[in-house]
Design an enzyme around this catalytic site. Structure first.
Site, PDB file in Angstrom:
ATOM      1  CG  ASP A   6      -7.055 -16.265  -8.941  1.00 48.65           C
ATOM      2  OD1 ASP A   6      -6.614 -15.410  -8.472  1.00 48.65           O
ATOM      3  OD2 ASP A   6      -7.840 -16.497 -10.183  1.00 48.65           O
TER       4      ASP A   6
ATOM      5  CG  HIS B 242      -3.887 -18.545 -17.566  1.00 49.46           C
ATOM      6  ND1 HIS B 242      -3.807 -17.930 -18.600  1.00 49.46           N
ATOM      7  CD2 HIS B 242      -4.268 -17.636 -16.522  1.00 49.46           C
ATOM      8  CE1 HIS B 242      -3.871 -16.545 -18.507  1.00 49.46           C
ATOM      9  NE2 HIS B 242      -4.329 -16.424 -17.383  1.00 49.46           N
TER      10      HIS B 242
HETATM   11  N1  CMC Z   1     -10.004 -28.767 -14.455  1.00 48.17           N
HETATM   12  C1  CMC Z   1     -10.367 -29.795 -15.232  1.00 48.17           C
HETATM   13  N2  CMC Z   1     -10.294 -29.513 -16.520  1.00 48.17           N
HETATM   14  C2  CMC Z   1      -9.928 -28.277 -17.164  1.00 48.17           C
HETATM   15  C3  CMC Z   1      -9.624 -27.300 -16.344  1.00 48.17           C
HETATM   16  C4  CMC Z   1      -9.667 -27.324 -14.731  1.00 48.17           C
HETATM   17  N3  CMC Z   1      -9.543 -26.608 -13.971  1.00 48.17           N
HETATM   18  N4  CMC Z   1      -9.477 -26.246 -17.301  1.00 48.17           N
HETATM   19  C5  CMC Z   1      -9.345 -26.689 -18.287  1.00 48.17           C
HETATM   20  N5  CMC Z   1      -9.801 -28.178 -18.490  1.00 48.17           N
HETATM   21  C6  CMC Z   1     -10.019 -29.039 -19.550  1.00 48.17           C
HETATM   22  C7  CMC Z   1     -11.271 -28.723 -20.265  1.00 48.17           C
HETATM   23  O1  CMC Z   1     -12.158 -29.578 -19.766  1.00 48.17           O
HETATM   24  C8  CMC Z   1     -11.009 -28.812 -21.623  1.00 48.17           C
HETATM   25  O2  CMC Z   1     -10.839 -30.187 -21.879  1.00 48.17           O
HETATM   26  P1  CMC Z   1     -11.241 -30.856 -23.472  1.00 48.17           P
HETATM   27  O3  CMC Z   1     -10.064 -30.393 -24.408  1.00 48.17           O
HETATM   28  O4  CMC Z   1     -11.367 -32.270 -23.198  1.00 48.17           O
HETATM   29  O5  CMC Z   1     -12.643 -30.485 -23.617  1.00 48.17           O
HETATM   30  C9  CMC Z   1      -9.311 -28.494 -21.758  1.00 48.17           C
HETATM   31  O6  CMC Z   1      -8.939 -28.562 -20.264  1.00 48.17           O
HETATM   32  C10 CMC Z   1      -9.151 -27.015 -22.082  1.00 48.17           C
HETATM   33  O7  CMC Z   1     -10.147 -26.113 -21.396  1.00 48.17           O
HETATM   34  P2  CMC Z   1     -10.906 -24.719 -22.172  1.00 48.17           P
HETATM   35  O8  CMC Z   1     -12.007 -24.431 -21.293  1.00 48.17           O
HETATM   36  O9  CMC Z   1     -11.323 -24.975 -23.465  1.00 48.17           O
HETATM   37  O10 CMC Z   1      -9.696 -23.829 -21.938  1.00 48.17           O
HETATM   38  P3  CMC Z   1      -9.754 -22.159 -21.918  1.00 48.17           P
HETATM   39  O11 CMC Z   1      -8.536 -21.561 -22.235  1.00 48.17           O
HETATM   40  O12 CMC Z   1     -11.100 -21.693 -22.338  1.00 48.17           O
HETATM   41  O13 CMC Z   1     -10.126 -21.797 -20.445  1.00 48.17           O
HETATM   42  C11 CMC Z   1      -9.751 -21.484 -17.953  1.00 48.17           C
HETATM   43  C12 CMC Z   1      -9.370 -21.505 -19.417  1.00 48.17           C
HETATM   44  C13 CMC Z   1      -8.738 -20.478 -16.937  1.00 48.17           C
HETATM   45  C14 CMC Z   1     -11.033 -20.694 -18.061  1.00 48.17           C
HETATM   46  C15 CMC Z   1      -9.755 -22.834 -17.358  1.00 48.17           C
HETATM   47  O14 CMC Z   1      -8.731 -23.461 -17.370  1.00 48.17           O
HETATM   48  C16 CMC Z   1     -10.710 -23.006 -15.920  1.00 48.17           C
HETATM   49  O15 CMC Z   1     -11.880 -22.963 -16.197  1.00 48.17           O
HETATM   50  N6  CMC Z   1      -9.992 -23.057 -14.979  1.00 48.17           N
HETATM   51  C17 CMC Z   1     -10.445 -23.086 -13.599  1.00 48.17           C
HETATM   52  C18 CMC Z   1     -10.804 -21.246 -13.330  1.00 48.17           C
HETATM   53  C19 CMC Z   1      -9.803 -20.711 -12.961  1.00 48.17           C
HETATM   54  O16 CMC Z   1      -8.854 -21.241 -12.096  1.00 48.17           O
HETATM   55  N7  CMC Z   1      -9.756 -19.320 -13.591  1.00 48.17           N
HETATM   56  C20 CMC Z   1      -8.611 -18.712 -12.967  1.00 48.17           C
HETATM   57  C21 CMC Z   1      -7.579 -18.160 -14.082  1.00 48.17           C
HETATM   58  S1  CMC Z   1      -6.335 -17.259 -13.499  1.00 48.17           S
HETATM   59  C22 CMC Z   1      -6.615 -15.696 -13.011  1.00 48.17           C
HETATM   60  C23 CMC Z   1      -7.271 -14.778 -14.188  1.00 48.17           C
HETATM   61  O17 CMC Z   1      -6.345 -14.358 -14.744  1.00 48.17           O
HETATM   62  O18 CMC Z   1      -8.487 -14.628 -14.045  1.00 48.17           O
END
Ligand code: CMC
Length: 426
Positions: free
Chosen positions: A362, A305
């Protein structure tokens, strides 16, 4: 509000910026005057940017805290019902008993949609995604209320909010009924909010549909846990659309569109599809490795998140709810075994620990929705239905502000500088 100042030194120039303190959370540096000094801030993805003032919802991501109007989400999910939460999000205070009954009555009396709305559905392909139908039909609602769209009139704004909270479940259920070729079911005023939605989804004219109290409770809790979440992508989209003076139905349709993506509300659907793809507990290590592989775009859906870096307090309640529902309904779902084992392995894995990735709301909501018979392609629709109150509360708050400005970010331009154009014949 601000006696403290931050000083920014750039090329010998010293710029003083006010530091503002919220009632809870991190202080913010007010950069609004920076443009006059010849600078913009740069923060793609809004990693450290407060886009507005708001008194609705507070999140402390480090400590896993979520408060609506000051009340912790765990207490609301167990001691209040969804319509109570809707009232407090929209009006600022928890309702008295009288206010609650009046509000419930108002919402109930607005659940029917204009008969003309039924015709829209005939324009969709049978296999249209219900989010596509929800987005289009929500936007179309504005065409039925053009004499009640004065956005600077508080009463008209509230009427639009009531209509949206009341009618989105009706439209959501219609999208489902259309996709399976069954007749639309009209709302019933003798039923509660969650029960009415379940009835519109699952009853058929040929037989009685008995609503299980356990299922209705679980549904209501899912609505509550998704009701609002501060300035997330879809809420910010609604605010940005609303900042131009667009009507509320158009703004909420924009919110629906933004929610659809798998990084946001689409994650619950994506999560269930992922669990089905993993299929059995033995396959989990392979998928954990895929998620960790930088060259593989695969991510564990339902993990991580942007704001919560410790625990998602909604997931804590949803996890309990998930076990309760499966027990009460006596459903033994093999996907739950996969989910629980995936959760256990991921929580012990260094990659997930270091990056502070843990199950979000989720991860569990999909399993509960599946247990109560909601088809996978309706998951994000249910998120949208629940979040409508959050969107419309933020829109209402913003439109009530004095000096409300259109949202207009700037950029770090990386294209060509000025160059001469040659006519095509040359
Ligand atoms: N699985 C594997 N690696 C992950 C994941 C994951 N679900 N989420 C983040 N990472 C890694 C990502 O590869 C990155 O690694 P590095 O620093 O080596 O490049 C690091 O963790 C940080 O990720 P980010 O994409 O920069 O983080 P963010 O804050 O921009 O994204 C997120 C947050 C929720 C979009 C992301 O964690 C994700 O894509 N999760 C899966 C989708 C999901 O479950 N979304 C629902 C969110 S809760 C409901 C809502 O409120 O909408």
């Amino acid at each position: 509000m601000a006696d403290r100042k931050a000083t920014l030194q750039i090329d010998g120039q010293s710029i003083e910026l006010p530091v503002l303190s919220p009632t809870a959370g991190k202080d913010v540096v007010d950069v609004r005057t920076l443009g006059k000094h010849g600078y913009f801030t740069f923060d793609p993805g809004f990693l450290a940017t407060g886009s507005c003032e708001s008194a609705i919802t507070y999140i402390d991501g480090e400590n896993g805290v979520l408060l609506h109007r000051g009340y912790p989400i765990g207490e609301l999910a167990t001691k209040a019902d969804y319509l109570e939460v809707c009232y407090m999000l929209l009006h600022g205070e928890a309702p008295t008993e009288k206010q609650y009954h009046e509000f419930k009555n108002t919402i109930t009396k607005h659940t029917m949609v204009h008969q003309g709305i039924h015709n829209f559905f005939n324009g969709f392909r049978r296999d249209a995604h219900p989010m596509a139908m929800l987005c289009a039909v929500t936007g179309a609602l504005s065409s039925f209320y053009h004499d009640d769209l004065e956005i600077h009139d508080e009463n008209q704004r509230l009427r639009s909010a009531y209509r949206l909270i009341a009618k989105i479940p009706t439209i959501a259920a219609m999208a489902y009924k259309f996709s399976i070729g069954q007749p639309f079911v009209y709302p019933r005023n003798d039923l509660g909010y969650a029960e009415n939605f379940l009835n519109m989804m699952f009853s058929v004219p040929a037989e009685d549909y008995k609503i299980s109290p356990a299922v209705a409770r679980a549904m209501d809790r899912i609505f509550t846990l998704h009701a609002d979440h501060e300035q997330n992508a879809s809420t910010s989209t609604v605010r940005l659309a609303g900042s131009s003076g667009a009507n509320p139905y158009a703004c909420i349709a924009a919110g629906v569109a933004s929610l659809w993506g798998p990084a946001h509300g689409g994650a619950n659907e994506a999560c269930l599809r992922m669990l089905a793809e993993i299929g059995s507990v033995e396959n989990i290590p392979k998928y954990i490795e895929k998620a960790k592989d930088k060259d593989d775009p695969f991510r564990l859906m339902g993990f991580g998140h942007r704001v919560y870096k410790n625990t998602d307090p909604r997931a804590t309640v949803m996890r309990e709810s998930c076990h309760e529902v499966l027990k009460e309904l006596d459903r033994d779902d093999p996907l739950l075994d996969v989910a629980m084992e995936l959760e256990r392995i991921a929580l012990e894995d260094d990659y997930f620990i270091e990056k502070k990735l843990f199950p979000n709301v989720d991860f569990y909501s999909g399993i509960v929705l599946k247990a109560i018979g909601i088809p996978t392609n309706m998951f994000t629709v249910i998120f949208a239905l629940s979040r409508t109150v959050g969107w419309v509360s933020h829109w209402h708050e913003m439109m009530g502000e004095e000096n409300q400005k259109i949202g207009r970010p700037r950029q770090l331009y990386t294209g060509y500088t000025k160059r001469e154009f040659s006519p095509i014949k040359k």
